[in-house]
Design a protein around this motif. Sequence first.
Motif, PDB file in Angstrom:
ATOM      1  N   GLN A  12       0.964  -1.358  -0.065  1.00 21.41           N
ATOM      2  CA  GLN A  12      -0.015  -0.007  -0.094  1.00 21.41           C
ATOM      3  C   GLN A  12       1.031   1.262  -0.137  1.00 21.41           C
ATOM      4  N   ASN A  13       2.160   1.065   0.136  1.00 18.21           N
ATOM      5  CA  ASN A  13       2.960   2.517   0.225  1.00 18.21           C
ATOM      6  C   ASN A  13       3.714   2.875  -0.797  1.00 18.21           C
ATOM      7  N   GLY A  14       3.867   3.931  -1.210  1.00 21.08           N
ATOM      8  CA  GLY A  14       4.697   4.340  -2.334  1.00 21.08           C
ATOM      9  C   GLY A  14       4.592   5.847  -2.675  1.00 21.08           C
ATOM     10  N   LEU A  15       4.526   6.405  -3.638  1.00 22.97           N
ATOM     11  CA  LEU A  15       4.061   7.854  -3.867  1.00 22.97           C
ATOM     12  C   LEU A  15       2.592   8.220  -3.851  1.00 22.97           C
ATOM     13  N   LEU A  16       1.982   8.970  -3.019  1.00 19.05           N
ATOM     14  CA  LEU A  16       0.754   9.046  -2.560  1.00 19.05           C
ATOM     15  C   LEU A  16      -0.065  10.233  -3.186  1.00 19.05           C
ATOM     16  N   ASP A  17      -0.292  10.971  -2.290  1.00 25.29           N
ATOM     17  CA  ASP A  17      -1.141  12.384  -2.591  1.00 25.29           C
ATOM     18  C   ASP A  17      -0.296  13.585  -3.163  1.00 25.29           C
ATOM     19  N   ILE A  18      -1.116  14.242  -4.081  1.00 25.86           N
ATOM     20  CA  ILE A  18      -0.504  15.627  -4.492  1.00 25.86           C
ATOM     21  C   ILE A  18      -1.324  16.790  -4.585  1.00 25.86           C
ATOM     22  N   ALA A  19      -0.987  17.884  -4.383  1.00 25.24           N
ATOM     23  CA  ALA A  19      -2.048  19.079  -4.591  1.00 25.24           C
ATOM     24  C   ALA A  19      -1.140  20.336  -4.771  1.00 25.24           C
ATOM     25  N   ALA A  20      -2.039  21.352  -5.547  1.00 20.73           N
ATOM     26  CA  ALA A  20      -1.481  22.323  -5.778  1.00 20.73           C
ATOM     27  C   ALA A  20      -1.697  23.313  -4.586  1.00 20.73           C
ATOM     28  N   ALA A  21      -0.719  24.437  -4.304  1.00 18.88           N
ATOM     29  CA  ALA A  21      -0.920  25.167  -3.091  1.00 18.88           C
ATOM     30  C   ALA A  21      -1.978  26.106  -3.576  1.00 18.88           C
ATOM     31  N   PRO A  22      -2.325  26.816  -2.516  1.00 16.19           N
ATOM     32  CA  PRO A  22      -3.374  28.079  -2.731  1.00 16.19           C
ATOM     33  C   PRO A  22      -2.746  28.926  -3.591  1.00 16.19           C
ATOM     34  N   THR A  23      -1.463  29.128  -3.383  1.00 21.54           N
ATOM     35  CA  THR A  23      -0.664  30.279  -4.322  1.00 21.54           C
ATOM     36  C   THR A  23      -0.093  29.533  -5.671  1.00 21.54           C
ATOM     37  N   PHE A  24      -0.519  28.610  -5.987  1.00 22.06           N
ATOM     38  CA  PHE A  24       0.127  28.006  -7.356  1.00 22.06           C
ATOM     39  C   PHE A  24       0.071  29.088  -8.279  1.00 22.06           C
ATOM     40  N   ALA A  25      -0.933  29.958  -8.656  1.00 22.05           N
ATOM     41  CA  ALA A  25      -1.063  30.559  -9.607  1.00 22.05           C
ATOM     42  C   ALA A  25       0.492  31.777  -9.563  1.00 22.05           C
ATOM     43  N   GLU A  26       0.424  31.971  -8.549  1.00 26.43           N
ATOM     44  CA  GLU A  26       1.929  32.924  -8.348  1.00 26.43           C
ATOM     45  C   GLU A  26       3.047  32.476  -8.130  1.00 26.43           C
ATOM     46  N   ASP A  27       3.281  31.304  -7.558  1.00 25.08           N
ATOM     47  CA  ASP A  27       4.779  30.655  -7.440  1.00 25.08           C
ATOM     48  C   ASP A  27       4.551  29.229  -7.914  1.00 25.08           C
ATOM     49  N   ARG A  28       3.812  28.611  -8.405  1.00 26.78           N
ATOM     50  CA  ARG A  28       3.762  27.183  -8.788  1.00 26.78           C
ATOM     51  C   ARG A  28       4.380  26.189  -7.851  1.00 26.78           C
ATOM     52  N   THR A  29       3.976  26.516  -6.492  1.00 26.47           N
ATOM     53  CA  THR A  29       4.132  25.653  -5.178  1.00 26.47           C
ATOM     54  C   THR A  29       3.171  24.358  -5.329  1.00 26.47           C
ATOM     55  N   ILE A  30       3.839  23.397  -5.090  1.00 27.48           N
ATOM     56  CA  ILE A  30       2.927  21.990  -5.053  1.00 27.48           C
ATOM     57  C   ILE A  30       3.400  21.391  -3.708  1.00 27.48           C
ATOM     58  N   TYR A  31       2.469  20.266  -3.380  1.00 25.67           N
ATOM     59  CA  TYR A  31       2.777  19.400  -2.160  1.00 25.67           C
ATOM     60  C   TYR A  31       2.462  17.973  -2.622  1.00 25.67           C
ATOM     61  N   PHE A  32       3.318  17.013  -2.034  1.00 23.35           N
ATOM     62  CA  PHE A  32       2.939  15.538  -2.311  1.00 23.35           C
ATOM     63  C   PHE A  32       3.316  14.984  -1.074  1.00 23.35           C
ATOM     64  N   THR A  33       3.031  13.741  -1.099  1.00 23.23           N
ATOM     65  CA  THR A  33       3.225  12.996   0.238  1.00 23.23           C
ATOM     66  C   THR A  33       3.661  11.754  -0.430  1.00 23.23           C
ATOM     67  N   PHE A  34       4.536  10.915   0.248  1.00 21.07           N
ATOM     68  CA  PHE A  34       5.165   9.543  -0.131  1.00 21.07           C
ATOM     69  C   PHE A  34       5.632   8.736   1.101  1.00 21.07           C
ATOM     70  N   SER A  35       5.892   7.605   0.885  1.00 12.24           N
ATOM     71  CA  SER A  35       6.708   6.745   1.941  1.00 12.24           C
ATOM     72  C   SER A  35       8.212   6.622   1.575  1.00 12.24           C
ATOM     73  N   GLU A  36       8.782   7.322   2.514  1.00 10.12           N
ATOM     74  CA  GLU A  36      10.307   7.616   2.618  1.00 10.12           C
ATOM     75  C   GLU A  36      11.037   6.617   3.199  1.00 10.12           C
ATOM     76  N   PRO A  37      11.968   5.832   2.425  1.00  8.66           N
ATOM     77  CA  PRO A  37      12.545   4.673   2.813  1.00  8.66           C
ATOM     78  C   PRO A  37      13.657   5.162   3.872  1.00  8.66           C
ATOM     79  N   GLY A  38      14.250   4.313   4.541  1.00  6.54           N
ATOM     80  CA  GLY A  38      15.105   4.458   5.410  1.00  6.54           C
ATOM     81  C   GLY A  38      15.461   3.437   6.373  1.00  6.54           C
ATOM     82  N   SER A  39      16.276   3.433   7.482  1.00  5.81           N
ATOM     83  CA  SER A  39      16.458   2.344   8.271  1.00  5.81           C
ATOM     84  C   SER A  39      15.395   1.993   9.120  1.00  5.81           C
TER      85      SER A  39
END
Length: 368
Positions: A79-106
């Motif tokens: 069920q893990n991997g690259l998950l959600d993505i969303a354009a920031a409320p300010t995307f039209a001005e600064d093209r900022t996006i957010y996303f979530t993912f399962s980050e690997p590690g120890s």
Amino acid sequence: MGIADSAAAESINAGERGYTQSVPFEARTVAEFDTPWAIAFLPDGRMLITEKPGRIFLVSASGGKTEVEGVPEVAASGQNGLLDIAAAPTFAEDRTIYFTFSEPGSGGSSLALAKARLGISGPSAKLEDLAIIWRQAPKGRGGQPGGIIEFAPDGQHLFLTSGDRMRPKTAQDPEQALGKVLRLNLDGTTPEDNPLVSAGGVQAQTWTSGHRNPYGLAFAPDGKLWLHEMGPRGGDELNLVVAGQNYGWPLVSNGDNYSGSRIPRHSTRPEFTPPALYWNPVIAPAGLVFYDGGLFPQWQGSALIGGLASTALLRITFDADGNADEAERWNMDARIRDVAVAPDGSVWVIEDDNPGRLRRLTPNAIAN
């Protein structure tokens, strides 16, 4: 009667509903992907689509696909991997996006929230100024990551769902950022007006607790925040999210454990907030959006939910008192992973498969 008691009395089981026979839309396949997970529309009508194995695409309304470079390494399994993505409320001005993912590690993986600028140059697109602004710790194993992003109507804060990672007791542990809905500033820091900000740490960022696997989070037109989450064997839930509330998992549920052992029902523990609507048998809800558009005026203000196990698209209505009910359920003949509304009012869904289709829903001739 208290808030929890009142909600328990009004909770509705929608699990026995069948498919709606009349389908008011035509579904046209626009593109295909490898296990797509989320859709995010941009102001110009293009969209960003994530693939669970670890790719992001910039996609045109006609299906043209541009792979976005610079995606970080993803722990993609189960069920893990690259998950959600969303354009920031300010995307039209600064093209900022957010996303979530399962980050690997120890020790395994953990949910991570990233922020970046979407750089577009000619036919190319890439993530620039990438920063991980929030991480769940410690890392570990298990599915049920949650990972849904929703921006507050004021554009100043974001909400993030974090699943229990198949470690149920964490949902009731105030020091674990699992089984929670978190409220963060747009840079990942803690808002000063959160309910438990004085406690510091995870508690300071916690908005609600007692969740299992939340794969849907959205604000309704009236400003209320709604969440759905997958139950165990039975008991998928639609919840009204209220700051400081505990929704009871794993101490109560309207479903039971996969082993067959019974879980106490919500009605036995009035201190926990029960669902406004639940499904038993389950639908395995994924994706949640409130309809606001002109193509389907009869859906205005309704919530649309994708169904994985139910291979369906569901429409949920709300009465003047805020009570929720399943109004319609359409058979999509595929596991629906996410649902979104385009600027033109059309509805788009993606399928949990490889290939998984991106499909555009528009009114059919019968509906008109």
